[in-house]
Scaffold this active site. Structure first.
Site, PDB file in Angstrom:
ATOM      1  N   LYS A 166       3.929 -23.123  -8.999  1.00  0.00           N
ATOM      2  CA  LYS A 166       5.049 -22.291  -8.556  1.00  0.00           C
ATOM      3  C   LYS A 166       6.344 -23.076  -8.647  1.00  0.00           C
ATOM      4  CE  LYS A 166       5.951 -21.020  -4.182  1.00  0.00           C
ATOM      5  NZ  LYS A 166       5.665 -20.361  -2.880  1.00  0.00           N
ATOM      6  N   LYS A 168      10.875 -22.695  -8.288  1.00  0.00           N
ATOM      7  CA  LYS A 168      11.945 -21.919  -7.662  1.00  0.00           C
ATOM      8  C   LYS A 168      12.914 -21.393  -8.720  1.00  0.00           C
ATOM      9  CE  LYS A 168      10.895 -23.217  -3.320  1.00  0.00           C
ATOM     10  NZ  LYS A 168      10.388 -22.293  -2.289  1.00  0.00           N
ATOM     11  N   ASP A 197       9.703 -18.287  -7.327  1.00  0.00           N
ATOM     12  CA  ASP A 197      10.140 -17.932  -5.976  1.00  0.00           C
ATOM     13  C   ASP A 197      11.660 -17.903  -5.942  1.00  0.00           C
ATOM     14  OD1 ASP A 197      10.597 -17.679  -3.272  1.00  0.00           O
ATOM     15  OD2 ASP A 197       9.576 -19.533  -2.694  1.00  0.00           O
ATOM     16  N   ASN A 199      13.388 -17.068  -3.164  1.00  0.00           N
ATOM     17  CA  ASN A 199      13.860 -17.406  -1.814  1.00  0.00           C
ATOM     18  C   ASN A 199      14.933 -16.464  -1.287  1.00  0.00           C
ATOM     19  OD1 ASN A 199      13.130 -20.633  -2.717  1.00  0.00           O
ATOM     20  ND2 ASN A 199      12.387 -19.853  -0.767  1.00  0.00           N
ATOM     21  N   GLU A 223       8.295 -14.028  -6.180  1.00  0.00           N
ATOM     22  CA  GLU A 223       8.255 -14.198  -4.728  1.00  0.00           C
ATOM     23  C   GLU A 223       9.625 -14.010  -4.090  1.00  0.00           C
ATOM     24  OE1 GLU A 223       7.014 -17.833  -1.712  1.00  0.00           O
ATOM     25  OE2 GLU A 223       5.943 -17.587  -3.603  1.00  0.00           O
ATOM     26  N   GLU A 249       6.227 -14.843   3.841  1.00  0.00           N
ATOM     27  CA  GLU A 249       6.382 -16.107   4.568  1.00  0.00           C
ATOM     28  C   GLU A 249       7.421 -16.002   5.674  1.00  0.00           C
ATOM     29  OE1 GLU A 249       9.302 -19.078   2.332  1.00  0.00           O
ATOM     30  OE2 GLU A 249       7.942 -18.114   0.907  1.00  0.00           O
ATOM     31  N   ASP A 272       2.856 -17.165   6.844  1.00  0.00           N
ATOM     32  CA  ASP A 272       3.109 -18.553   7.211  1.00  0.00           C
ATOM     33  C   ASP A 272       2.558 -18.722   8.624  1.00  0.00           C
ATOM     34  OD1 ASP A 272       4.593 -20.728   8.580  1.00  0.00           O
ATOM     35  OD2 ASP A 272       5.717 -20.875   6.713  1.00  0.00           O
ATOM     36  N   HIS A 299       1.253 -19.782   3.059  1.00  0.00           N
ATOM     37  CA  HIS A 299       2.535 -20.460   2.878  1.00  0.00           C
ATOM     38  C   HIS A 299       2.520 -21.740   3.708  1.00  0.00           C
ATOM     39  CE1 HIS A 299       6.931 -21.197   3.693  1.00  0.00           C
ATOM     40  NE2 HIS A 299       6.913 -21.089   2.383  1.00  0.00           N
ATOM     41  N   GLU A 319      -1.236 -22.406  -0.967  1.00  0.00           N
ATOM     42  CA  GLU A 319      -0.077 -23.178  -1.422  1.00  0.00           C
ATOM     43  C   GLU A 319      -0.213 -24.638  -1.004  1.00  0.00           C
ATOM     44  OE1 GLU A 319       4.757 -22.925  -1.518  1.00  0.00           O
ATOM     45  OE2 GLU A 319       3.806 -22.421   0.384  1.00  0.00           O
TER      46      GLU A 319
END
Length: 360
Positions: A166, A168, A197, A199, A223, A249, A272, A299, A319
């Site tokens: 994964k 970002k 991801d 975010n 994500e 998460e 998470d 997460h 993860e």
């Protein structure tokens, strides 16, 4: 040792800033080291339950330590019955609300309670929950990467047997995201799952645009493309996306997941443990995921998550972002790209020399 009369004698929390093997860059900044709060719940039978939470920033460390220890003082003398203790903490914070530091503190304490029960029983938590330790497929979790500069690290992940990587996105424009995704895909080949991801860094329109641009690179999931609380936005992006949407998460406690699932916000979910209500919350969310046939990943907190995914009917991916390695006497082991739960309890043992070194 009997677990039926296990009771809380004291709660201690310690703040550390632990070094990590590589910085984690996302759309909002760079995590150079891991601010963690280590939680120890001492019981009247001499067993001490352990857990840790990730504070995200150094400035939240002291408030979290204070909050955890104050809650612990209120719970002193109570039996370690996590469901009952969760109900007590719910009543205590109902008017204040569960999100933020309170939710993190409650979830961290819940994990330590369950760890104590597992230790007292002499069993890994997964066994106490009715399952058995088994290898859980893991992916290696990176921040924003450069396919050339980070090629050696990415190849090392493949050498460890990881079947998923994964990275970002969202720290640049769409062209940069495509450049990075193409470069990583070329490096790892077609048979490794590649996730990206964002975010929460995009709005629904921009997320839809970028997802369409990245579709040719066979991404396993997208994500958190938009703000976590924007459930309708997530659902809108999901409806238009050729790639599955992953989120969760930053959804709080089982109620948050019930609302997200009802809204059709994502194809996959990834609680998470620090935000979903710890072990107690996770188990309730796993039931929702099974009922909705939604694959469920983790997460952070690979040590504890390896126990939880082993009893999760729709277990998907674990993860690995190894934030606590520097303060653990026995860090997680990656074997053929998988992590297997260890005990007793959660299998957490502090390296006290390292804790002293990184204490703040």
């Amino acid at each position: 040792m009997s677990t039926s009369t296990l009771a809380i004698r004291s709660v201690k929390a310690r703040a550390v800033v632990a070094p990590i093997s590589r910085p984690v860059k996302n759309a909002f900044g760079v995590i150079e080291a891991a601010p963690l709060v280590l939680i120890d719940v001492e019981t009247d039978q001499g067993v001490t339950g352990h857990s840790y939470i990730f504070a995200y920033a150094r400035l939240t460390l002291k408030p979290l330590v204070l909050l955890i220890e104050e809650i612990g003082r209120d719970l002193t003398g109570k039996p370690i019955a996590p469901v009952d203790l969760m109900a007590a903490m719910d009543a205590k914070f109902r008017l204040l609300g569960w999100q933020g530091l309170v939710g993190m503190a409650v979830s961290g304490l819940d994990m330590a309670f369950w760890d104590a029960l597992g230790q007292a029983a002499g069993q890994p938590l997964v066994t106490l929950l009715g399952g058995s330790p088994r290898p859980i497929r893991a992916y290696d979790s990176y921040g924003a990467v450069d396919p050339k500069a980070d090629a050696a690290d990415l190849k090392r992940s493949l050498d460890q047997g990881f079947k998923g990587i994964k990275i970002k996105g969202g720290d640049g424009d769409a062209a940069n995201d495509e450049r990075v995704v193409k470069g990583v895909r070329d490096l790892i080949g077609p048979d490794i799952a590649l996730m990206i991801d964002f975010n929460q860094s995009l709005d629904p329109a921009e997320a839809t645009h970028r997802i369409e641009r990245l579709a040719p690179y066979d991404l396993h999931w997208i994500e958190e493309p938009v703000a976590q609380e924007n459930l309708l936005g997530h659902a809108k992006v999901r409806e238009m996306s050729p790639t599955p949407i992953q989120a969760g998460e930053n959804w709080w406690f089982p109620r948050g997941f019930a609302e997200a699932i009802a809204a059709g916000a994502s194809d996959f979910i990834m609680p998470d443990l620090m935000k979903c209500g710890g072990v107690t919350g996770w188990l309730r969310i796993a039931g929702q995921a099974e009922a909705a046939s939604i694959p469920m990943s983790s997460h952070l907190f690979a040590e504890a998550s390896s126990h939880m995914l082993a009893v999760t009917p729709t277990a998907h991916w674990l993860e690995v972002l190894d934030l606590a390695r520097a303060v653990l006497a026995e860090p997680i082991k990656i074997v053929d790209g998988a992590v297997t739960a260890r005990g007793p309890g959660l299998g957490l043992i502090w390296d006290e020399a390292a804790v002293t070194k990184y204490l703040v």
